[in-house]
Design an enzyme around this catalytic site. Structure first.
Site, PDB file in Angstrom:
ATOM      1  N   HIS A 125      18.213  58.084 -59.891  1.00 23.14           N
ATOM      2  CA  HIS A 125      17.729  59.012 -60.912  1.00 23.14           C
ATOM      3  C   HIS A 125      16.261  58.650 -61.204  1.00 23.14           C
ATOM      4  O   HIS A 125      15.871  57.499 -61.072  1.00 23.14           O
ATOM      5  CB  HIS A 125      18.586  58.778 -62.159  1.00 23.14           C
ATOM      6  CG  HIS A 125      18.405  59.779 -63.261  1.00 23.14           C
ATOM      7  ND1 HIS A 125      17.389  59.676 -64.182  1.00 23.14           N
ATOM      8  CD2 HIS A 125      19.119  60.879 -63.598  1.00 23.14           C
ATOM      9  CE1 HIS A 125      17.498  60.683 -65.047  1.00 23.14           C
ATOM     10  NE2 HIS A 125      18.541  61.423 -64.710  1.00 23.14           N
ATOM     11  N   ASP A 202      22.306  50.611 -62.855  1.00 24.30           N
ATOM     12  CA  ASP A 202      22.216  51.797 -63.693  1.00 24.30           C
ATOM     13  C   ASP A 202      23.643  52.312 -63.881  1.00 24.30           C
ATOM     14  O   ASP A 202      24.229  52.898 -62.969  1.00 24.30           O
ATOM     15  CB  ASP A 202      21.324  52.842 -63.012  1.00 24.30           C
ATOM     16  CG  ASP A 202      21.362  54.194 -63.728  1.00 24.30           C
ATOM     17  OD1 ASP A 202      22.169  54.355 -64.667  1.00 24.30           O
ATOM     18  OD2 ASP A 202      20.596  55.082 -63.324  1.00 24.30           O
ATOM     19  N   GLN A 205      26.349  56.660 -65.120  1.00 26.76           N
ATOM     20  CA  GLN A 205      27.502  57.456 -64.689  1.00 26.76           C
ATOM     21  C   GLN A 205      28.771  56.630 -64.507  1.00 26.76           C
ATOM     22  O   GLN A 205      29.863  57.197 -64.432  1.00 26.76           O
ATOM     23  CB  GLN A 205      27.187  58.198 -63.375  1.00 26.76           C
ATOM     24  CG  GLN A 205      26.071  59.218 -63.473  1.00 26.76           C
ATOM     25  CD  GLN A 205      26.391  60.385 -64.405  1.00 26.76           C
ATOM     26  OE1 GLN A 205      27.557  60.682 -64.690  1.00 26.76           O
ATOM     27  NE2 GLN A 205      25.357  61.047 -64.899  1.00 26.76           N
ATOM     28  N   LYS A 228      26.726  60.159 -72.707  1.00 27.37           N
ATOM     29  CA  LYS A 228      27.517  60.517 -71.527  1.00 27.37           C
ATOM     30  C   LYS A 228      28.923  59.943 -71.612  1.00 27.37           C
ATOM     31  O   LYS A 228      29.734  60.118 -70.703  1.00 27.37           O
ATOM     32  CB  LYS A 228      26.832  59.999 -70.258  1.00 27.37           C
ATOM     33  CG  LYS A 228      25.494  60.670 -69.964  1.00 27.37           C
ATOM     34  CD  LYS A 228      24.963  60.224 -68.620  1.00 27.37           C
ATOM     35  CE  LYS A 228      23.480  60.463 -68.460  1.00 27.37           C
ATOM     36  NZ  LYS A 228      23.159  61.856 -68.141  1.00 27.37           N
ATOM     37  N   CYS A 368      17.233  65.467 -61.720  1.00 27.45           N
ATOM     38  CA  CYS A 368      16.325  64.329 -61.886  1.00 27.45           C
ATOM     39  C   CYS A 368      16.355  63.414 -60.663  1.00 27.45           C
ATOM     40  O   CYS A 368      16.257  62.192 -60.793  1.00 27.45           O
ATOM     41  CB  CYS A 368      16.632  63.509 -63.133  1.00 27.45           C
ATOM     42  SG  CYS A 368      16.399  64.442 -64.638  1.00 27.45           S
TER      43      CYS A 368
HETATM   44  C1  LIG Z   1      22.518  57.914 -62.758  1.00 25.19           C
HETATM   45  C2  LIG Z   1      21.726  58.201 -64.004  1.00 25.19           C
HETATM   46  N1  LIG Z   1      20.807  57.333 -64.417  1.00 25.19           N
HETATM   47  C3  LIG Z   1      20.092  57.527 -65.530  1.00 25.19           C
HETATM   48  C4  LIG Z   1      20.242  58.644 -66.300  1.00 25.19           C
HETATM   49  C5  LIG Z   1      19.389  58.818 -67.508  1.00 25.19           C
HETATM   50  O1  LIG Z   1      20.135  58.889 -68.661  1.00 25.19           O
HETATM   51  P1  LIG Z   1      19.430  59.236 -70.042  1.00 25.19           P
HETATM   52  O2  LIG Z   1      18.737  60.539 -69.836  1.00 25.19           O
HETATM   53  O3  LIG Z   1      20.550  59.310 -71.002  1.00 25.19           O
HETATM   54  O4  LIG Z   1      18.473  58.138 -70.325  1.00 25.19           O
HETATM   55  C6  LIG Z   1      21.180  59.592 -65.906  1.00 25.19           C
HETATM   56  C7  LIG Z   1      21.333  60.834 -66.689  1.00 25.19           C
HETATM   57  O5  LIG Z   1      21.363  61.931 -66.186  1.00 25.19           O
HETATM   58  C8  LIG Z   1      21.935  59.365 -64.733  1.00 25.19           C
HETATM   59  O6  LIG Z   1      22.844  60.255 -64.332  1.00 25.19           O
END
Ligand SMILES: Cc1ncc(COP(=O)(O)O)c(C=O)c1O
Lengths: 417, 146
Positions: A125, A202, A205, A228, A368
């Protein structure tokens, strides 16, 4: 569906699921973007603001003590959820994004120098790419990326080649928000540690959807977002091994993160508060604590099992359609419930628009993950993603709604690109 | 809230999407500009050949949703053989229409069909992409020929 989960009763806990869109039931298939909230979490926020709203770690009066106790209690709940040995390891932040930026800023600026390598993957991401790009540009460090295979997986042999003594950090999404792939972060962490590198996972998910145990994974950092995982927006956490967190300089300066302050210098507070400058988002942290209670009452293994079955069902039904291309692994054991797909040459944006008419919420776009989209050779995908409250019937509604898009856009589209 | 999809996907829009006009590259061209919409990944390239203060020829290529591609196709038809001054005015009218202002729809011809897009806020950027890219191309051309 697993016998231990009564889906009808569970869905009743989520008031938004009663909503109708243009007369049709809301079919919410975008939990990878943000999850819906059970009434208990909504109630917790109201309860906080109505009954004991007061700044934490400050007042000597009773409602401030109550707020502090609940805020710190939420930390214990997160600690329990991910199996952290110490509560000091849990730093409340705004989100996964902020957690990763914290590490890149604080740990990164202290530990990364010219020529050092940071190993990420092509499926990250943007929040696990851009902070490292900024750091690498500033420090003259080198970014490397594990490639994504046709099936949407990483290759441990490539990791063995790319992780060397120059590698200082390995940062990998536990579960891809586009492909659904569950990555072998435990093995990657082992390789990282053998090379003396630090492992960042990370968990945006994975923490909401899988049992995640930081002691088992032995990762150094884990980032996740409350919104999430049934919790409120604006709250997330960073897990860090305490030795690392101790050695790192603060991220932001301000109130609460200090021990003593003089005009020209200050000493810093203990962990975890050293990294929580200013009034924390205690109300949402408390809401997150309630979300964690909710998840644990059901059981992360039960949630995983439900999503596995639902994902298998979706892959089965979507996979049968000749004009649907599904991205990501087919093996249900190495993937979660984020299912990206394309319908013929119907643009995902148009598809999502038509599905919205049917009350079906899916995400269309690059999620993203610009680099991953380039790798897949598409500019965007449609994505349905599932959570504990989704049903096979909702998958059926998704599939039958595809006909509307076919009727409108099917069998044509811009000739070539 | 009920938004009929037919307002968005008017017949003429689908027709331009199906059979895009002036699609491809232009050789030679006076100026080329690229635009993208990071939100949804739409990409577009606009080639323009100028002569005597007019757009003598124009072509676009790219990928994106029906709205972005149809809007580009319709735009190329509308601005071809037009004076730069009139083009600037048309771009302005189109942008104002997308931002929900009352404009004289007669000035717009076929493009008027995109009016429904403004009721779908996330799609406005799609419709605008080709137009802002053209604007960028014309600005660049103006800078190069003082
Ligand atoms: C794999 C992953 N990493 C990071 C994020 C970023 O999360 P946040 O926007 O809540 O900081 C997301 C959110 O879409 C994600 O799916």
């Amino acid at each position: 569906m697993t016998p231990s989960m009564d889906l009808g009763r569970l869905r009743a806990d989520f008031p938004i699921l009663e909503r109708r869109i243009r007369g049709r039931p809301l079919v919410y298939l975008d939990s990878a973007a943000t999850s819906q909230k059970p009434q208990a979490v909504i109630d917790a926020l109201v309860d906080c603001y109505r009954n004991y709203n007061a700044n934490v770690h400050r007042g000597v009066y009773s409602i401030s003590e109550e707020a502090t106790e609940k805020y710190e209690g939420a930390r214990d709940k997160v600690q329990g959820l991910i199996g952290a040995a110490k509560r000091e390891s849990i730093v409340f932040v705004r989100s996964t994004t902020e957690a990763i930026n914290l590490v890149a800023y604080s740990w990164g600026r202290q530990n990364i120098g010219p020529g050092d390598e940071i190993l990420l993957t092509e499926m990250e991401h943007h929040s696990n790419l851009v902070p490292w790009q900024i750091l690498a540009a500033e420090k003259g460090a080198v970014l490397r990326h594990l490639s994504v295979s046709e099936e949407g997986t990483l290759d441990l042999d490539e990791a063995r080649r790319l992780i060397t003594e120059r590698t200082k950090l390995v940062g990998v999404a536990h579960m891809s928000n586009v492909l659904g792939t569950i990555n072998p972060v435990k093995e990657l962490g082992r390789l990282a540690h053998q090379a003396g590198a630090v492992m960042l996972v990370d968990g945006a998910q994975s923490v909401p959807h899988l049992p995640v145990d930081v002691r088992d994974l032995d990762c150094d950092f884990l980032a996740a977002s409350g919104h999430k995982m049934l919790g409120p927006t604006g709250i997330g956490f960073l897990y860090g091994k305490t030795e690392l967190l101790e050695s790192m300089p603060p991220f932001m300066g301000g109130g609460d993160m200090i021990s003593q302050v003089w005009l020209d210098h200050a000493s810093y507070n203990d962990l975890p508060w050293k990294f929580e400058a200013g009034t924390p988002n205690f109300a949402d942290a408390i809401g997150l604590g309630v979300a964690v209670d909710y998840l644990q009452a059901i059981g992360m293994d039960v949630i995983r099992e439900h999503e596995k079955q639902l994902t298998a069902y979706a892959l089965g039904t979507l996979g049968e359609l000749p004009d649907v291309q599904v991205h990501g692994p087919r093996d249900i054991d190495i993937r979660g419930g984020a299912v990206s797909f394309c319908l013929g040459d119907v643009h995902p944006h148009d598809l999502a628009q038509v599905l919205d008419q049917e009350g079906v919420c899916i995400r269309a776009g690059h999620h993203c993950c610009h680099p991953l989209m380039r790798k897949l050779g598409v500019s965007a995908t449609a994505r349905a993603s599932f959570y504990l409250y989704n049903t096979e019937n909702e998958v059926d509604v998704l599939v039958s709604s595809l006909d509307k898009a076919r009727a409108m856009f099917g069998q044509f589209g811009p000739a070539g690109n | 809230m009920s938004l009929p999809l037919d307002d968005l996907y008017r017949e003429i829009i689908l027709d331009h999407y199906k059979r895009p006009r002036n699609r491809g590259e232009l050789d030679p061209h006076t100026v080329r500009a690229e635009g993208n919409n990071p939100l949804c990944g739409d990409e577009i390239q606009v080639d323009v050949r100028l002569a005597d203060g007019k757009i003598e020829a124009i072509a676009f290529q790219g990928r994106g949703c029906s709205i972005s591609q149809a809007s580009a196709s319709m735009m190329t038809e509308a601005v071809k053989d037009q004076d730069l001054k009139d083009v600037a005015e048309l771009v302005d009218i189109f942008k104002r229409m997308m931002h929900g202002e009352d404009v004289d729809l007669d000035e717009l011809g076929d493009i008027e069909a995109l009016e429904g897009v403004q009721k779908f806020p996330v799609r406005i950027k799609c419709a605008l992409l080709a137009w802002t890219t053209l604007e960028q191309a014309l600005d660049e051309a103006a800078e190069e020929t003082p």
